[in-house]
Design a protein around this motif. Structure first.
Motif, PDB file in Angstrom:
ATOM      1  N   SER A 356       0.820  -1.213   0.000  1.00  0.00           N
ATOM      2  CA  SER A 356       0.000   0.000   0.000  1.00  0.00           C
ATOM      3  C   SER A 356       0.857   1.269   0.000  1.00  0.00           C
ATOM      4  N   GLY A 357       2.182   1.081  -0.058  1.00  0.00           N
ATOM      5  CA  GLY A 357       3.077   2.228  -0.169  1.00  0.00           C
ATOM      6  C   GLY A 357       3.397   2.933   1.140  1.00  0.00           C
ATOM      7  N   LEU A 358       3.086   2.289   2.287  1.00  0.00           N
ATOM      8  CA  LEU A 358       3.377   2.923   3.587  1.00  0.00           C
ATOM      9  C   LEU A 358       4.863   2.913   3.894  1.00  0.00           C
ATOM     10  N   ILE A 359       5.536   1.836   3.509  1.00  0.00           N
ATOM     11  CA  ILE A 359       6.974   1.727   3.784  1.00  0.00           C
ATOM     12  C   ILE A 359       7.688   1.204   2.547  1.00  0.00           C
ATOM     13  N   ASP A 360       8.990   1.334   2.563  1.00  0.00           N
ATOM     14  CA  ASP A 360       9.846   0.829   1.498  1.00  0.00           C
ATOM     15  C   ASP A 360      10.167  -0.634   1.798  1.00  0.00           C
ATOM     16  N   GLY A 361       9.941  -1.511   0.824  1.00  0.00           N
ATOM     17  CA  GLY A 361      10.109  -2.944   1.046  1.00  0.00           C
ATOM     18  C   GLY A 361      11.522  -3.367   1.366  1.00  0.00           C
ATOM     19  N   SER A 362      12.519  -2.598   0.906  1.00  0.00           N
ATOM     20  CA  SER A 362      13.887  -3.051   1.144  1.00  0.00           C
ATOM     21  C   SER A 362      14.354  -2.662   2.544  1.00  0.00           C
ATOM     22  N   ARG A 363      13.742  -1.614   3.114  1.00  0.00           N
ATOM     23  CA  ARG A 363      14.251  -1.116   4.390  1.00  0.00           C
ATOM     24  C   ARG A 363      13.318  -1.332   5.577  1.00  0.00           C
ATOM     25  N   GLY A 364      12.013  -1.472   5.331  1.00  0.00           N
ATOM     26  CA  GLY A 364      11.079  -1.492   6.461  1.00  0.00           C
ATOM     27  C   GLY A 364      10.964  -0.085   7.007  1.00  0.00           C
ATOM     28  N   GLY A 365      10.517   0.052   8.234  1.00  0.00           N
ATOM     29  CA  GLY A 365      10.447   1.389   8.810  1.00  0.00           C
ATOM     30  C   GLY A 365       9.465   1.462   9.957  1.00  0.00           C
ATOM     31  N   GLU A 366       9.412   2.654  10.570  1.00  0.00           N
ATOM     32  CA  GLU A 366       8.494   2.853  11.689  1.00  0.00           C
ATOM     33  C   GLU A 366       7.261   3.612  11.214  1.00  0.00           C
ATOM     34  N   ILE A 367       6.096   3.143  11.638  1.00  0.00           N
ATOM     35  CA  ILE A 367       4.869   3.866  11.332  1.00  0.00           C
ATOM     36  C   ILE A 367       3.995   3.885  12.580  1.00  0.00           C
ATOM     37  N   GLU A 368       2.981   4.742  12.571  1.00  0.00           N
ATOM     38  CA  GLU A 368       2.023   4.746  13.667  1.00  0.00           C
ATOM     39  C   GLU A 368       0.781   3.980  13.236  1.00  0.00           C
ATOM     40  N   VAL A 369       0.013   3.504  14.217  1.00  0.00           N
ATOM     41  CA  VAL A 369      -1.209   2.754  13.915  1.00  0.00           C
ATOM     42  C   VAL A 369      -2.124   3.585  13.017  1.00  0.00           C
ATOM     43  N   ARG A 370      -2.171   4.902  13.246  1.00  0.00           N
ATOM     44  CA  ARG A 370      -3.059   5.752  12.424  1.00  0.00           C
ATOM     45  C   ARG A 370      -2.647   5.774  10.953  1.00  0.00           C
ATOM     46  N   ASP A 371      -1.376   5.454  10.664  1.00  0.00           N
ATOM     47  CA  ASP A 371      -0.946   5.398   9.260  1.00  0.00           C
ATOM     48  C   ASP A 371      -1.650   4.251   8.532  1.00  0.00           C
ATOM     49  N   PHE A 372      -1.814   3.118   9.219  1.00  0.00           N
ATOM     50  CA  PHE A 372      -2.574   2.008   8.637  1.00  0.00           C
ATOM     51  C   PHE A 372      -4.018   2.450   8.377  1.00  0.00           C
ATOM     52  N   LYS A 373      -4.588   3.180   9.357  1.00  0.00           N
ATOM     53  CA  LYS A 373      -5.982   3.606   9.239  1.00  0.00           C
ATOM     54  C   LYS A 373      -6.157   4.569   8.052  1.00  0.00           C
ATOM     55  N   ASN A 374      -5.292   5.574   7.973  1.00  0.00           N
ATOM     56  CA  ASN A 374      -5.426   6.571   6.899  1.00  0.00           C
ATOM     57  C   ASN A 374      -5.238   5.946   5.520  1.00  0.00           C
ATOM     58  N   ARG A 375      -4.261   5.001   5.443  1.00  0.00           N
ATOM     59  CA  ARG A 375      -4.022   4.365   4.138  1.00  0.00           C
ATOM     60  C   ARG A 375      -5.175   3.415   3.788  1.00  0.00           C
ATOM     61  N   ALA A 376      -5.751   2.751   4.802  1.00  0.00           N
ATOM     62  CA  ALA A 376      -6.904   1.869   4.547  1.00  0.00           C
ATOM     63  C   ALA A 376      -8.057   2.681   3.959  1.00  0.00           C
ATOM     64  N   LYS A 377      -8.316   3.870   4.514  1.00  0.00           N
ATOM     65  CA  LYS A 377      -9.391   4.728   3.986  1.00  0.00           C
ATOM     66  C   LYS A 377      -9.130   5.071   2.522  1.00  0.00           C
ATOM     67  N   GLU A 378      -7.876   5.428   2.251  1.00  0.00           N
ATOM     68  CA  GLU A 378      -7.535   5.833   0.885  1.00  0.00           C
ATOM     69  C   GLU A 378      -7.704   4.663  -0.091  1.00  0.00           C
ATOM     70  N   VAL A 379      -7.215   3.490   0.314  1.00  0.00           N
ATOM     71  CA  VAL A 379      -7.297   2.304  -0.551  1.00  0.00           C
ATOM     72  C   VAL A 379      -8.763   1.935  -0.803  1.00  0.00           C
ATOM     73  N   CYS A 380      -9.584   1.978   0.254  1.00  0.00           N
ATOM     74  CA  CYS A 380     -10.984   1.559   0.121  1.00  0.00           C
ATOM     75  C   CYS A 380     -11.795   2.554  -0.690  1.00  0.00           C
ATOM     76  N   ASN A 381     -11.439   3.824  -0.593  1.00  0.00           N
ATOM     77  CA  ASN A 381     -12.234   4.812  -1.305  1.00  0.00           C
ATOM     78  C   ASN A 381     -11.708   5.058  -2.723  1.00  0.00           C
ATOM     79  N   LYS A 382     -10.598   4.377  -3.067  1.00  0.00           N
ATOM     80  CA  LYS A 382     -10.108   4.445  -4.455  1.00  0.00           C
ATOM     81  C   LYS A 382      -9.794   3.025  -4.918  1.00  0.00           C
ATOM     82  N   MET A 383     -10.788   2.140  -4.779  1.00  0.00           N
ATOM     83  CA  MET A 383     -10.537   0.717  -5.049  1.00  0.00           C
ATOM     84  C   MET A 383     -10.034   0.464  -6.462  1.00  0.00           C
TER      85      MET A 383
END
Length: 444
Positions: A356-383
């Motif tokens: 979903s483009g939240l992190i870079d696959g080669s490096r991983g990274g730190e995110i907050e739980v709300r980042d999953f939520k915001n990206r889920a909204k975007e993905v669902c509303n632009k299926m």
């Protein structure tokens, strides 16, 4: 890891099983500078007579290998570990891991166990190339199956395991007793925690500053952490607390594995398909899927017809409501998870964050739980936009959001460290299980 071990040596623990070097009598007269070198066989003690540093002499170092198969619901993976045991008491140093995976998982071969055995045979070929031939007879080969086989009828799971056992018996490696088994969920969580805390150096330090783990598989999901508060332990169901021993120290962990709450099982549960009958004529629909989407989905060797709702609504809010049914009242919220503990999240948490483009696959990274939520909204509303990546991305991202927030009770601001590997080694229970095999952590 080596640096960490040297700066924080674990307390030395006497261990009678290890042959002690003969005691060196205290020498009062000066020792001559040069000692004539003797053949190695005559060196039962280190050559240096003045007090040696804590690190043992090089000739005690011993290289050994371990082969661990992870038979998961969506794939079978082989981990081949090369260890150096520098000290008989401490944990060995992990020198190298060779990793390879095949799809689908063993459970897909429930009606064709021989073919399932062949997938293991293929992976053993890699082990033969990786482990030196002279080490084959003393290198243990172990397979532990997880949720995919737990979800199968017992007789079918047993037949598959018997097939794997026969494949092991014909291999040149050492086959220990009980080398092929279904691992219980508690061990899956505890051993993943051991892996990550070993790789991050926390098992060597005395600070007790460990990290928690969140593992999202295909069939089950695990949460494990070392509680700081007694209340966490007192308020948890007693089966959620596990003890194990390491370095003469007992760790008391909060851990649980939710069977049926892995990503693929949860998709089917959201659709109302998991455990349903009359599959030939039923079509399972969801507002988490693109409206015009329709296809057959196979999980654990069973195929389901799945589709969007052609004339209905789709989107994040409706999807969240659907997904909630799979989590609400099922997932326990530990008392202190709202605190500031660090959690490593891997497996499908990592994969979906990458897709979903939240992190870079080669490096991983730190995110907050709300980042999953915001990206889920975007993905669902632009299926339509994300459908090319995966028609299930909206459902998966919404499920992960709901699991973290409504399930475990994490705050929006909780930071998750997403990692596929730590120090170039896969984050999975397999390394912890290999330690358990060599050292018997006595998990209960």
């Amino acid at each position: 890891i080596d640096k960490i071990r040297v700066s924080n040596p674990a307390p030395a623990v006497p261990q009678p099983a290890v042959p002690a070097h003969p005691r060196i009598p205290e020498v009062f007269h000066p020792v001559p500078e040069i000692i004539q070198p003797l053949p190695e066989a005559f060196h039962p003690v280190p050559e240096v007579v003045h007090p040696a540093p804590r690190q043992p002499p090089v000739n005690m170092s011993r290289v050994f290998y371990g082969i661990m198969f992870d038979a998961g619901s969506t794939g079978t993976r082989i981990h081949i570990y090369k260890f150096i045991q520098k000290d008989p008491i401490e944990l060995p140093v992990l020198d190298h891991e060779m990793y390879h995976a095949v799809k689908p998982g063993l459970s897909a071969y429930k009606d064709n166990p021989e073919e399932g055995g062949n997938t293991v045979r293929q992976l053993l070929k890699i082990a033969k190339k990786t482990v030196p031939e002279e080490d084959w007879p003393r290198t243990p080969v172990v397979l532990k199956a997880t949720a995919g086989l737990r979800l199968l009828p017992e007789d079918k799971a047993h037949t598959l395991l018997k097939e794997v056992q026969e494949v092991f018996e014909e291999s040149p490696f050492f086959v220990p007793d009980n080398s092929v088994s279904i691992m219980n969920g508690t061990n899956e969580g505890v051993l993943a925690w051991v892996t990550v805390n070993f790789l991050t150096g926390h098992l060597y330090s005395k600070t007790r500053r460990t990290v928690g783990i969140l593992d999202l598989g295909g069939g089950s999901t695990q949460i494990t952490f070392l509680p700081k508060s007694k209340k966490t332990i007192q308020s948890a169901p007693h089966t959620y607390i596990a003890n194990f021993n390491l370095f003469n120290h007992t760790y008391q962990l909060y851990t649980h594995s939710y069977l049926g709450n892995g990503l693929y099982a949860a998709r089917l549960a959201t659709l109302g398909a998991l455990g349903a009958d009359d599959l030939d004529w039923k079509v399972f629909t969801s507002s988490c899927l693109p409206k015009k989407f329709r296809e057959d989905v196979t999980f654990g060797g069973t195929t389901y017809q799945v589709s969007g709702i052609p004339d209905g609504y789709a989107g994040y809010k409706l999807c969240y409501y659907e997904v909630m049914k799979v989590i609400k009242g099922i997932v326990h919220q530990p008392y202190e998870v709202k605190g500031s503990s660090t959690f490593y999240a891997f497996s499908y948490y990592f994969d979906r964050a990458v897709e979903s483009g939240l992190i870079d696959g080669s490096r991983g990274g730190e995110i907050e739980v709300r980042d999953f939520k915001n990206r889920a909204k975007e993905v669902c509303n632009k299926m339509a936009k994300y459908r090319a990546i995966s028609p299930f991305l909206c459902m998966d991202m919404t499920y992960i959001t709901c699991l973290l927030k409504e399930g475990f009770g994490f705050k929006d601001s909780t930071v998750l460290r997403l990692a596929k590997k730590v120090n170039n080694v896969e984050t999975s229970w397999a390394l912890g299980a290999t330690f358990d095999y060599f050292r018997n952590l006595n998990i209960h």
